[in-house]
Design a protein around this motif. Structure first.
Motif, mmCIF file in Angstrom:
data_model
loop_
_atom_site.group_PDB
_atom_site.id
_atom_site.type_symbol
_atom_site.label_atom_id
_atom_site.label_comp_id
_atom_site.label_asym_id
_atom_site.label_seq_id
_atom_site.Cartn_x
_atom_site.Cartn_y
_atom_site.Cartn_z
ATOM 1 N N VAL A 1 0.772 -1.256 -0.018
ATOM 2 C CA VAL A 1 0.061 -0.133 0.145
ATOM 3 C C VAL A 1 0.951 1.332 0.051
ATOM 4 N N ASP A 2 2.052 1.335 0.492
ATOM 5 C CA ASP A 2 3.080 2.415 0.561
ATOM 6 C C ASP A 2 4.052 2.410 -0.416
ATOM 7 N N GLY A 3 3.781 1.678 -1.562
ATOM 8 C CA GLY A 3 4.496 1.786 -2.881
ATOM 9 C C GLY A 3 5.895 1.037 -2.781
ATOM 10 N N GLN A 4 5.959 -0.137 -2.029
ATOM 11 C CA GLN A 4 7.356 -0.749 -2.126
ATOM 12 C C GLN A 4 6.979 -2.214 -2.763
ATOM 13 N N LEU A 5 8.047 -2.614 -3.461
ATOM 14 C CA LEU A 5 8.032 -3.874 -4.480
ATOM 15 C C LEU A 5 8.436 -4.926 -3.192
ATOM 16 N N VAL A 6 7.762 -6.033 -3.414
ATOM 17 C CA VAL A 6 7.965 -7.172 -2.566
ATOM 18 C C VAL A 6 8.026 -8.409 -3.437
ATOM 19 N N CYS A 7 9.209 -9.117 -3.110
ATOM 20 C CA CYS A 7 9.536 -10.439 -3.676
ATOM 21 C C CYS A 7 8.871 -11.471 -2.621
ATOM 22 N N HIS A 8 8.262 -12.466 -2.886
ATOM 23 C CA HIS A 8 7.966 -13.502 -2.152
ATOM 24 C C HIS A 8 8.604 -14.736 -2.456
ATOM 25 N N PHE A 9 9.134 -15.668 -1.661
ATOM 26 C CA PHE A 9 9.538 -16.805 -1.927
ATOM 27 C C PHE A 9 9.756 -18.099 -0.975
ATOM 28 N N SER A 10 9.942 -19.077 -1.491
ATOM 29 C CA SER A 10 9.943 -20.153 -0.544
ATOM 30 C C SER A 10 11.453 -20.538 -0.088
ATOM 31 N N LYS B 1 12.496 -0.463 -2.274
ATOM 32 C CA LYS B 1 11.777 0.910 -2.849
ATOM 33 C C LYS B 1 12.325 1.220 -3.904
ATOM 34 N N ASP B 2 13.407 0.740 -4.619
ATOM 35 C CA ASP B 2 13.970 1.123 -5.947
ATOM 36 C C ASP B 2 14.237 0.120 -6.671
ATOM 37 N N GLY B 3 14.068 -1.372 -6.231
ATOM 38 C CA GLY B 3 14.285 -2.630 -7.066
ATOM 39 C C GLY B 3 15.576 -2.988 -7.029
ATOM 40 N N LEU B 4 16.565 -2.116 -6.429
ATOM 41 C CA LEU B 4 17.855 -2.452 -6.372
ATOM 42 C C LEU B 4 18.318 -3.069 -5.212
ATOM 43 N N ALA B 5 17.926 -2.224 -3.806
ATOM 44 C CA ALA B 5 18.472 -2.673 -2.582
ATOM 45 C C ALA B 5 17.215 -3.492 -2.162
ATOM 46 N N TRP B 6 17.632 -4.617 -1.361
ATOM 47 C CA TRP B 6 16.338 -5.357 -0.684
ATOM 48 C C TRP B 6 16.784 -5.507 0.728
#
Length: 359
Positions: free
Chosen positions: A154-163, A181-186
């Motif tokens: 909802v606050d505009g962050q990209l999420v990667c879910h994984f097993s 927040k930028d697709g570079l740093a996680w």
């Protein structure tokens, strides 16, 4: 989509529908472009394939899913060490220097070498060409990192879910998420489903936003044994980030006939119809976990209350659906025509080769 469920079971013939291509294809994903300007409405399908090295093969339909043509490929050099479970996502908002409509691809790479990696690539030309962006997760040991899935909070962050298999023996496998927040740093990893039973294996997360303050995550729950082995469960979030206590294993999805899906659940949502569709590899009977009539030819539909799951005939039927990494394994689902039609991309064997079928 709204037909009655046909009373078929595993009888050993090929899937219905039309071939996406004659290429080997596994773990398909389907996206309708909605944030890409002049090319909105195009349908893209990603499939894990080999040519001869592992690739993410991208196919395009410009005739509303009647036919597909090869568009491009993600050829990550780490795929030479193994590739699995690739995914495709269209950014709905700006993330870093990536504008809305940027396509993101990720896969589980390098299982044939010491440390696995989930690597993310991006395309700014509708899927024709791709460039490496970042690695949302890198294994610290020989454990696996599987089945990446993207969403936006909802606050505009990209999420990667994984097993994640890297925290054994405490967890045989758990579901994790990382944020960017930028697709570079996680960010660091945050558990979303992590059982107190070390043998349980939640996996294969799918995430969709159902409303301004409602996200759903579906997943299989393996390692439990008995009739509910690998049954499809779900949980919800008010913001796409917080899913409640990780030890809460979620809610079983079952219809009025007490049937549920086992293995590899996937979902699609139509905001126009307020309709959620889901399917899984095998349809089971609650009474004993046996294969139910209509297995390989059924979807469930519901609304965002997530209270009543109703069985309907699936667009593609795979009568030989069984516990195997090809027949009806992790189908791609997407709504078309403002929710009036559901497109399914399902896999089945043609001879000894796994192929993708669509309808």
């Amino acid at each position: 989509m709204y037909d009655a469920v046909p009373p078929i079971n595993n009888v050993g013939f090929s899937a219905s529908g039309s071939l996406v291509s004659n290429d080997v294809a596994m773990y398909p994903r389907a996206v309708v472009l909605q944030h890409s300007g002049a090319v909105n409405g195009r349908i893209l399908v990603d499939a894990t394939s080999w040519n001869p090295a592992g690739i993410g093969a991208i196919y395009m339909s410009t005739d509303n899913g009647t036919s597909f043509n090869f568009l491009g490929a993600v050829a990550d050099p780490l795929a030479s060490g193994g590739i699995c479970c690739t995914t495709l996502f269209e950014l709905p908002i700006q993330i870093g220097n990536m504008p809305p409509g940027t396509l993101l691809w990720a896969g589980s790479l390098g299982q044939g070498i010491k440390k696995m990696t989930i690597r993310m690539w991006a395309s700014r030309d509708g899927g024709k060409t791709w460039s490496y962006v970042s690695s949302p997760a890198v294994a610290a040991n020989a454990g696996g990192l599987w089945e990446p899935e993207f969403s936006v909070t909802v606050d505009g962050q990209l999420v990667c879910h994984f097993s994640d298999e890297t925290e054994q023996p405490r967890y045989s496998q758990l579901l994790q998420e990382v944020f960017s927040k930028d697709g570079l740093a996680w960010s660091q990893r945050y558990p979303t489903v992590a059982s107190t039973n070390p043998g349980n294996r939640p996996g294969m997360a799918n995430v969709r936003q159902l409303g301004p303050s409602l996200w759903i995550m579906t997943y299989e729950l393996c390692g439990v044994g008995g009739r509910y082995e690998c049954a499809a469960h779900f949980r919800t979030s008010p913001n796409g980030a917080n899913w409640g206590p990780p030890t809460d294993l979620g809610i079983l999805m079952e219809d009025a006939g007490a049937r549920f899906f086992a293995h590899a659940p996937t979902i699609a949502f139509s905001p126009e119809r307020n309709l959620l569709a889901m399917t899984g590899q095998i349809l089971c009977q609650n009474a004993n976990g046996a294969i139910a009539p209509g297995s390989g030819a059924t979807i469930f539909v519901t609304d965002p209350t997530l209270k009543v799951w109703t069985a309907r005939a699936s667009p593609v039927s795979v009568p030989d659906a069984r516990s195997d990494p090809c027949p009806n394994y992790s189908s791609g689902l997407v709504f078309l025509d403002h929710g009036a039609r559901l497109l399914q991309v399902a896999t089945d064997y043609q001879g000894s080769a796994c192929k993708a079928y669509h309808n």
